[in-house]
Design an enzyme around this catalytic site. Structure first.
Site, PDB file in Angstrom:
ATOM      1  N   GLY A  46       0.836  -1.193   0.000  1.00 42.38           N
ATOM      2  CA  GLY A  46       0.000   0.000   0.000  1.00 42.38           C
ATOM      3  C   GLY A  46       0.867   1.237   0.000  1.00 42.38           C
ATOM      4  O   GLY A  46       1.988   1.217   0.524  1.00 42.38           O
ATOM      5  N   GLN A  51       2.666  10.032   1.276  1.00 45.81           N
ATOM      6  CA  GLN A  51       3.982   9.381   1.333  1.00 45.81           C
ATOM      7  C   GLN A  51       4.859   9.723   0.137  1.00 45.81           C
ATOM      8  O   GLN A  51       6.062   9.415   0.156  1.00 45.81           O
ATOM      9  CB  GLN A  51       3.830   7.863   1.417  1.00 45.81           C
ATOM     10  CG  GLN A  51       3.154   7.394   2.689  1.00 45.81           C
ATOM     11  CD  GLN A  51       3.134   5.885   2.738  1.00 45.81           C
ATOM     12  OE1 GLN A  51       2.218   5.268   2.229  1.00 45.81           O
ATOM     13  NE2 GLN A  51       4.154   5.299   3.341  1.00 45.81           N
ATOM     14  N   CYS A  93       5.853   0.160   7.229  1.00 48.96           N
ATOM     15  CA  CYS A  93       5.388   1.327   6.461  1.00 48.96           C
ATOM     16  C   CYS A  93       6.559   1.800   5.616  1.00 48.96           C
ATOM     17  O   CYS A  93       7.692   1.884   6.109  1.00 48.96           O
ATOM     18  CB  CYS A  93       4.952   2.430   7.414  1.00 48.96           C
ATOM     19  SG  CYS A  93       4.435   3.943   6.585  1.00 48.96           S
ATOM     20  N   LEU A  94       6.307   2.100   4.350  1.00 49.06           N
ATOM     21  CA  LEU A  94       7.397   2.514   3.460  1.00 49.06           C
ATOM     22  C   LEU A  94       8.037   3.828   3.911  1.00 49.06           C
ATOM     23  O   LEU A  94       9.157   4.125   3.527  1.00 49.06           O
ATOM     24  CB  LEU A  94       6.893   2.620   2.013  1.00 49.06           C
ATOM     25  CG  LEU A  94       6.487   1.283   1.367  1.00 49.06           C
ATOM     26  CD1 LEU A  94       5.952   1.515  -0.043  1.00 49.06           C
ATOM     27  CD2 LEU A  94       7.644   0.297   1.350  1.00 49.06           C
ATOM     28  N   HIS A 135      -4.547   1.223   7.550  1.00 51.15           N
ATOM     29  CA  HIS A 135      -3.236   1.887   7.621  1.00 51.15           C
ATOM     30  C   HIS A 135      -3.164   3.042   6.601  1.00 51.15           C
ATOM     31  O   HIS A 135      -2.730   4.149   6.926  1.00 51.15           O
ATOM     32  CB  HIS A 135      -2.140   0.840   7.357  1.00 51.15           C
ATOM     33  CG  HIS A 135      -0.732   1.363   7.322  1.00 51.15           C
ATOM     34  ND1 HIS A 135       0.243   0.927   8.191  1.00 51.15           N
ATOM     35  CD2 HIS A 135      -0.124   2.265   6.499  1.00 51.15           C
ATOM     36  CE1 HIS A 135       1.387   1.554   7.910  1.00 51.15           C
ATOM     37  NE2 HIS A 135       1.194   2.366   6.880  1.00 51.15           N
ATOM     38  N   GLU A 136      -3.616   2.767   5.368  1.00 48.10           N
ATOM     39  CA  GLU A 136      -3.511   3.781   4.305  1.00 48.10           C
ATOM     40  C   GLU A 136      -4.534   4.900   4.478  1.00 48.10           C
ATOM     41  O   GLU A 136      -4.250   6.063   4.176  1.00 48.10           O
ATOM     42  CB  GLU A 136      -3.655   3.126   2.927  1.00 48.10           C
ATOM     43  CG  GLU A 136      -2.619   2.044   2.598  1.00 48.10           C
ATOM     44  CD  GLU A 136      -1.182   2.473   2.785  1.00 48.10           C
ATOM     45  OE1 GLU A 136      -0.871   3.664   2.642  1.00 48.10           O
ATOM     46  OE2 GLU A 136      -0.345   1.597   3.093  1.00 48.10           O
ATOM     47  N   HIS A 139      -3.089   7.281   6.774  1.00 51.98           N
ATOM     48  CA  HIS A 139      -2.154   8.197   6.095  1.00 51.98           C
ATOM     49  C   HIS A 139      -2.912   9.380   5.499  1.00 51.98           C
ATOM     50  O   HIS A 139      -2.443  10.513   5.544  1.00 51.98           O
ATOM     51  CB  HIS A 139      -1.414   7.476   4.954  1.00 51.98           C
ATOM     52  CG  HIS A 139      -0.168   6.759   5.378  1.00 51.98           C
ATOM     53  ND1 HIS A 139       0.863   7.379   6.062  1.00 51.98           N
ATOM     54  CD2 HIS A 139       0.242   5.483   5.196  1.00 51.98           C
ATOM     55  CE1 HIS A 139       1.840   6.503   6.278  1.00 51.98           C
ATOM     56  NE2 HIS A 139       1.483   5.337   5.769  1.00 51.98           N
TER      57      HIS A 139
HETATM   58 NI    NI Z   1       2.438   3.514   5.697  1.00 56.17          NI
END
Ligand code: NI
Length: 171
Positions: A46, A51, A93-94, A135-136, A139
């Site tokens: 994701g 991000q 998480c990226l 999670h997304e 964000h």
């Molecule tokens: Ni993330």
């Protein structure tokens, strides 16, 4: 298509609620296609617009990791309609490369969103799909997974990040 730079915590954009998307134009299509490419290159499931430094409410997701085209989906202006149950598992998480810790999430989530044409649809997801959508969507609301864990785990993660920053490995 182009790879976008993934911003790392504590960038301000990660803690800022994104703007609602109102234009379903070519620019949005281009952003989404670049976000998919960036997500796959980083081996994520994701990736949300904040991000990549774009403060907008949208994310791309593919819980099959590129194995199943049906799982490749973009959610614009996501809204969590219903959650149910509980799961506890390791999350990453990226924007926090190399940082993993357990996060409690709902086992099931129903999310309403718009596609690239602005058409409304819903996804009813379990387990990894539910975890990823929650999670997304966080964000998109300026919330990172660090905010979702215990104070102790949060401090441990922050200490680890500080060490990586000092070693020049968190750029
Ligand atoms: Ni993330």
């Amino acid at each position: 298509m182009a790879l976008l730079e993934i911003v790392k915590w504590p960038a301000t954009v990660l803690e800022t609620p994104g703007d609602v998307v109102t234009e379903f134009d070519d620019e949005l299509k281009r952003l989404v296609s670049n976000m998919f490419e960036t997500m796959y290159a980083a081996h994520g499931v994701g990736l949300a617009a904040p991000q990549v430094g774009v403060s907008k409410r949208l994310f791309v997701m593919d819980c099959s990791g590129g194995q199943d085209p049906k799982d490749r989906v973009v959610l614009v202006n996501p809204e969590v309609l219903m959650v149910e149950g509980e799961q506890n598992g390791e999350e990453g998480c990226l924007s926090f490369p190399g940082i993993f810790f357990p996060v409690k999430r709902s086992l099931r989530a129903v999310v309403r969103a718009q596609d690239l044409k602005g058409e409304v649809f819903e996804i009813d997801g379990m387990e990894l799909t539910a975890r990823c959508m929650l999670h997304e969507t966080d964000h998109c609301d300026g919330i990172v997974f660090l905010d979702k864990t215990t104070a102790l785990k949060r401090e441990m993660a922050k200490r680890k990040i500080k060490k990586l920053q000092k070693a020049g490995q968190w750029i």
